[in-house]
Design an enzyme around this catalytic site. Structure first.
Site, PDB file in Angstrom:
ATOM      1  N   GLU A  23       0.844  -1.191   0.000  1.00  0.00           N
ATOM      2  CA  GLU A  23       0.000   0.000   0.000  1.00  0.00           C
ATOM      3  C   GLU A  23       0.886   1.249   0.000  1.00  0.00           C
ATOM      4  O   GLU A  23       1.836   1.329   0.772  1.00  0.00           O
ATOM      5  CB  GLU A  23      -0.927   0.000   1.232  1.00  0.00           C
ATOM      6  N   HIS A  81      -4.386   6.429   0.686  1.00  0.00           N
ATOM      7  CA  HIS A  81      -3.611   5.189   0.594  1.00  0.00           C
ATOM      8  C   HIS A  81      -4.200   4.327  -0.504  1.00  0.00           C
ATOM      9  O   HIS A  81      -5.266   4.631  -1.036  1.00  0.00           O
ATOM     10  CB  HIS A  81      -3.549   4.460   1.940  1.00  0.00           C
ATOM     11  N   HIS A  83      -5.177   0.394  -2.127  1.00  0.00           N
ATOM     12  CA  HIS A  83      -5.497  -0.999  -1.839  1.00  0.00           C
ATOM     13  C   HIS A  83      -4.924  -1.861  -2.948  1.00  0.00           C
ATOM     14  O   HIS A  83      -4.934  -1.474  -4.110  1.00  0.00           O
ATOM     15  CB  HIS A  83      -7.005  -1.202  -1.742  1.00  0.00           C
ATOM     16  N   ASP A  94      -9.117   0.347   8.329  1.00  0.00           N
ATOM     17  CA  ASP A  94      -9.231   1.762   7.950  1.00  0.00           C
ATOM     18  C   ASP A  94     -10.245   2.475   8.841  1.00  0.00           C
ATOM     19  O   ASP A  94     -10.034   3.623   9.245  1.00  0.00           O
ATOM     20  CB  ASP A  94      -9.668   1.902   6.487  1.00  0.00           C
TER      21      ASP A  94
HETATM   22 ZN   LIG Z   1      -7.288   0.633   3.392  1.00  0.00          ZN
END
Ligand SMILES: [Zn+2]
Length: 132
Positions: A23, A81, A83, A94
């Site tokens: 990530e 961010h 995935h 999250d």
């Molecule tokens: Zn996430």
């Protein structure tokens, strides 16, 4: 709620996500007026977990980025961010992070999909992303 971001800034995040097996993450700096958020700057920060399923912003880099942005009159308006092989919606992990960082969470995936989310009174709400 609306998040306005430059097309090239969003592309840059997606490009980084496509080129990474873990990530990627960072902060969105800009200005906020009521329900409208304007992203002026995207700042990548090392994912100290170096994981394909989780991220944590490297603390020193994060503090430095925030200090520099504040000097220019910008505040943290969001966290982004990516995935990996998973839709760009907040994971359980999250959600826990969103309770601590009550800003907009922009999530992208390696296929170029993206979504922005915010936690309001305990509920996840989708934020409209406007490209400029
Ligand atoms: Zn996430």
């Amino acid at each position: 709620m609306m998040l306005t971001i430059r097309q090239e800034d969003l592309k840059q995040i997606i490009k980084a996500a496509k080129g990474s097996e873990v990530e990627v993450c960072g902060l969105l700096f800009g200005k906020r007026a009521g329900d409208k958020i304007l992203v002026e700057e995207v700042r990548f920060i090392t994912n100290r977990l170096n994981s394909p399923t989780a991220f944590e912003l490297e603390p020193l880099e994060m503090v430095r980025a925030i200090d520099e942005a504040e000097e220019r009159g910008l505040e943290v308006v969001g966290i982004f961010h990516s995935h990996v092989d998973c839709p760009p919606r907040p994971s359980g992990r999250d959600l826990a992070g969103m309770r601590l960082w009550q800003v907009v969470w922009l999530i992208v995936d390696e296929r170029g999909r993206y979504g922005a989310w915010v936690l309001r009174e305990g509920n996840v709400e989708e934020v409209s992303v406007i490209l400029r």
